[in-house]
Scaffold this active site. Structure first.
Site, PDB file in Angstrom:
ATOM      1  CG  ASP A 154      -1.442   1.266   1.669  1.00 22.01           C
ATOM      2  OD1 ASP A 154      -2.584   1.550   1.286  1.00 22.01           O
ATOM      3  OD2 ASP A 154      -0.758   2.015   2.394  1.00 22.01           O
ATOM      4  CG  ASP A 159      -3.796   3.520  -2.039  1.00 22.35           C
ATOM      5  OD1 ASP A 159      -4.704   2.695  -2.186  1.00 22.35           O
ATOM      6  OD2 ASP A 159      -3.632   4.181  -1.011  1.00 22.35           O
ATOM      7  CD  GLU A 160      -4.916  -1.318   0.141  1.00 20.59           C
ATOM      8  OE1 GLU A 160      -4.620  -1.253   1.326  1.00 20.59           O
ATOM      9  OE2 GLU A 160      -5.983  -1.818  -0.248  1.00 20.59           O
TER      10      GLU A 160
END
Lengths: 432, 107
Positions: free
Chosen positions: A15, A116-117
């Site tokens: 992340d 974002d992961e």
């Protein structure tokens, strides 16, 4: 032991720490962890400003918890830097990061989970990059920092669930930004947790439901009767029980077949809409947008739905809006879709003030022919089809704003203003 | 370069509203990760939050080009320019240091 029967893989959930804020800090030559910065979207419909991302230091200083909060929750501190979002830039960084991950795993072992992961299955490749998975995690962190200037948090587990829990519960609170969980440590690290909503997949309502059953910690869930959980929650109950023991048997490499695809668009209006003509204008605009997406994907729809959310002041009597669907002859034509939507709207609307609109289409079928109807002249049916097609062609070459209906210029129309947005926020196209 | 200059000027125009007690300046960041120079327009009303809006990204990673652009810009506007990420670099034409001293939050 029962654990030996379970998957023993090496999974990393990675992340980006405060992704948007970190990208903006890096672009300004600031350290993402030291910068006091928020990314604020100031679109007309955000009511003064919506905070999309907060840097870790700003979170610490001002005690901001949730990422998405309002401008009014933000102190007017001269130390604080406020920047506008650039969605296209973040998408670009996301692609760069995922390209970088592919140095460590094969493309089929990489699953982007959100902007974002990403989830990486390093079972087959970790030994190429370090003595143990922890060393590989540190190496990935260093590579991303050296090449992009961003910091990433890594959760390591033996299955995807453990990796996600390790990320949320351990890595984010750890100075090394790496956390690790396995079948044995889950009892020590996760069972005592009493704030159930901090656990992935458990939100307020599920937590309240669990509390009503006398379950207050993960330990309680792990030691309750799984059949009771199933009776109360259905399939989700079984999953909760598995979660409490850190069990996840999913095979990510198997592709899920989507059983009933659908295409939908929704928006929050920039202000409360009261006037019927204005509301119908926006419904038509969203309808045209959905129809265009159907044509782009070569689908026709046989079921159209309209969701309407009332403004806060009008939702006090317990009704916050309505959602209705209508079955129609297969189409992907602007006019047909808009007619159906207006019919749905007029049947349900009784003068309430409106703030949210959503248009959905389901029961999709291939766009292999045009269903003619007996009551409309043939020429005009064919003409409508061709018109939509030409409109799509012009817009795909010259941009959405190159050709618009004059109605979008009327008061209340939102299509022109929203055309440059990505996910409802400033795309920053011109800046990239 | 005239295109870049005009682009930057046209983006500054709506942002520079000449409010009282407000500081306006340009920030030039050396993005050594992406190999670009990033220009921002910053303003801060006294005692309030700082606002920073991106103006342009120079993908030609060449100090001489940056110097020429900033020189042309300074002919038209007289904003203070602050630099970050240039550590010990010097301007090619004058040999002067770009940044007086590296700042705290800088990497």
């Amino acid at each position: 032991m029962w654990q030996d029967q379970e998957p023993q893989r090496v999974l990393f959930m990675i992340d980006n720490k405060s992704f948007y804020a970190s990208v903006e800090a890096a672009r300004r030559g600031m350290d993402p962890l030291a910068a006091v910065l928020v990314v604020m979207s100031e679109q007309a419909n955000t009511n003064g400003g919506l905070i999309l991302a907060t840097s870790p230091e700003a979170k610490r200083r001002y005690g901001l918890k949730a990422n998405v909060s309002r401008q009014r929750d933000l102190p007017d501190d001269p130390e604080l830097c406020v920047v506008p979002p650039r969605m296209n830039l973040y998408i670009d960084y996301n692609l760069k990061i995922n390209a970088l991950f592919q140095r460590f795993v094969a493309p089929e072992d990489l699953w982007p989970y959100s902007i974002d992961e990403s989830l990486l299955d390093l079972t087959a490749s970790w030994h190429l990059f370090g003595a143990d998975p922890l060393a590989v995690a540190r190496r990935i962190q260093a590579t991303i920092h050296d090449e992009l200037g961003l910091r990433v948090t890594i959760g390591i587990g033996k299955n995807p669930l453990q990796a996600k829990l390790a990320l949320d519960l351990k890595a984010k609170r750890n100075a090394t930004l790496i956390g690790r969980l396995d079948y044995d440590t889950i009892q020590r690290d996760v069972w005592p947790i009493s704030d159930l909503t901090s656990i992935w997949s458990i939100a307020e309502r599920t937590a309240a439901h669990l509390n009503r059953l006398g379950l207050y910690t993960i330990d309680d869930i792990a030691h309750t009767n799984p059949y009771l959980l199933k009776a109360e929650f259905g399939l989700a109950g079984e999953q909760l029980f598995a979660l409490a023991w850190g069990v996840d048997r999913s095979h990510l490499a198997d592709r899920n077949r989507i059983q009933s695809p659908s295409i939908s668009n929704s928006q929050v209006l920039p202000r409360d809409y009261r006037d019927q003509a204005e509301i119908e204008l926006v419904i038509k605009e969203i309808g045209a947008q959905v129809a265009s997406r159907l044509r782009h994907h070569h689908y026709q729809t046989q079921r159209v739905s309209l969701g309407v959310g009332f403004a806060y002041a009008d939702s006090t009597d317990g009704h916050s809006g309505f959602h209705q669907a209508l079955t129609i002859p297969a189409t992907n034509n602007d006019h047909d879709l808009q007619t159906a939507l207006i019919r749905l709207f007029r049947a349900q609307w009784h003068g309430e003030t409106i703030r949210n609109l959503a248009v959905g289409t389901g029961r999709l079928c291939p766009d292999s022919g045009q269903q003619l109807d007996l009551l409309t002249p043939l020429a005009s049916q064919v003409h409508r089809h061709d018109l939509d097609f030409v409109l799509d062609l012009i817009r795909s070459r010259f941009g959405f704003r190159s050709l618009l209906y004059a109605s979008s210029k009327l008061t209340g129309g939102t299509a022109i203003q929203r055309a440059s947005l990505v996910g409802g926020h400033n795309g920053g196209n011109s800046y990239a | 370069m005239p295109d870049e200059l005009n682009l930057i000027l046209s983006r500054i125009a709506p942002l520079f509203t000449r409010q009282r007690n407000t500081r306006y300046w340009l920030l030039v960041a050396n993005d050594h990760y992406q190999k670009t120079y990033n220009l921002f327009f910053n303003w801060q009303p006294r005692g309030h939050r700082l606002h920073s809006v991106p103006l342009h990204t120079l993908t030609t990673y060449d100090l001489a080009a940056l110097e020429a652009l900033l020189h042309a810009l300074s002919q038209r506007l007289h904003f203070t320019i602050t630099y970050t990420g240039f550590a010990n670099q010097r301007w090619p034409s004058t040999g002067h240091r770009i940044e007086a001293k590296p700042r705290r939050a800088e990497q």
